[in-house]
Design an enzyme around this catalytic site. Structure first.
Site, short mmCIF file in Angstrom:
data_model
loop_
_atom_site.label_atom_id
_atom_site.label_comp_id
_atom_site.label_asym_id
_atom_site.label_seq_id
_atom_site.Cartn_x
_atom_site.Cartn_y
_atom_site.Cartn_z
N HIS A 229 70.29 65.54 8.81
CA HIS A 229 70.01 66.96 8.60
C HIS A 229 70.57 67.43 7.27
O HIS A 229 71.80 67.41 7.09
CB HIS A 229 70.61 67.78 9.75
CG HIS A 229 70.06 67.40 11.10
ND1 HIS A 229 70.55 66.33 11.82
CD2 HIS A 229 69.04 67.92 11.81
CE1 HIS A 229 69.84 66.22 12.94
NE2 HIS A 229 68.93 67.17 12.96
N ASP B 287 66.06 66.63 8.37
CA ASP B 287 65.43 67.67 9.18
C ASP B 287 66.06 69.05 8.97
O ASP B 287 67.22 69.15 8.57
CB ASP B 287 65.58 67.35 10.67
CG ASP B 287 64.72 66.18 11.11
OD1 ASP B 287 64.18 65.46 10.26
OD2 ASP B 287 64.63 65.98 12.34
NI NI Z 1 65.66 69.54 14.06
#
Ligand code: NI
Length: 204
Positions: A158, A14
């Site tokens: 991430h 992400d």
């Molecule tokens: Ni996010």
């Protein structure tokens, strides 16, 4: 890949693209692993070449709002703007038209579901959260992902954190050693994802 029988997991990344995304793409390509990327619109606009590269290398490019908004706190028009603007930025960068979105913070409600449905976007949540944004520790992130994985699970992480990208080689090696195969989110669900609906894992 038949995830009804194989031990599938979906790696998801992400908040990018960002400065470490190219390195991550090299790591994934060298290991023939495909992943799903939930992009923030502002970063899709800033790094169009990485958006195009993600798609060209077989990854799934998806929508994570324009500026990492808490969508539950927005009006329907606000949610639509967050998601539609990101769709356009991804398309313009050459990433195709996303069919998946992930609400930032997992923050969703009926309005978000209805807007997502209207834009043809399924809502993809997760089952394993290694808290890699909080603990910038490669060994710890690796351990949490490997211990948390089960067949059919969706792993959140991430690619904007160097420590997370550095964990990916060991995550792939250790899960492969346990018999896991890596699939994209649409593959995990054999393509049966309905716009607006929420998905956390593949049901067994
Ligand atoms: Ni996010």
């Amino acid at each position: 890949m038949d995830c009804a029988h194989a031990k599938c997991v979906a790696l998801t990344f992400d908040d990018g693209p960002g400065p470490y995304t190219a390195k991550l793409l090299d790591i994934l390509a060298a290991r023939h692993v495909r992943a799903t990327f939930f992009l923030v619109g502002t970063n899709a606009r800033a790094y169009p070449k990485l958006v195009r590269r993600e798609r060209a290398e077989g990854h799934v490019v998806a929508n994570h709002s324009w500026d990492h908004a808490d969508l539950r706190r927005r009006s329907a028009a606000g949610v639509r703007s967050e998601l539609a603007r990101t769709q356009r930025a991804i398309e313009r960068a050459g990433g195709g038209t996303p069919t998946l979105m992930r609400p930032p913070y997992g923050s969703t409600n009926g309005t978000v579901a209805s807007v997502a449905r209207g834009l043809g976007l399924a809502q993809i949540l997760w089952t394993v959260d290694p808290l890699d944004w909080k603990d910038r520790n490669t060994a710890l992130v690796t351990k949490r992902v490997v211990r948390g994985a089960r067949p059919g699970y969706i792993i959140l992480s991430h690619d904007i954190h160097r420590t997370t990208v550095n964990a990916v080689p060991a995550i792939i090696a250790r899960l492969k050693a346990k018999g896991y195969v890596f699939v994209t989110v649409p593959e995990l669900f054999s393509g049966h994802l309905k716009p607006g609906h929420k998905y956390f894992k593949r049901p067994r």
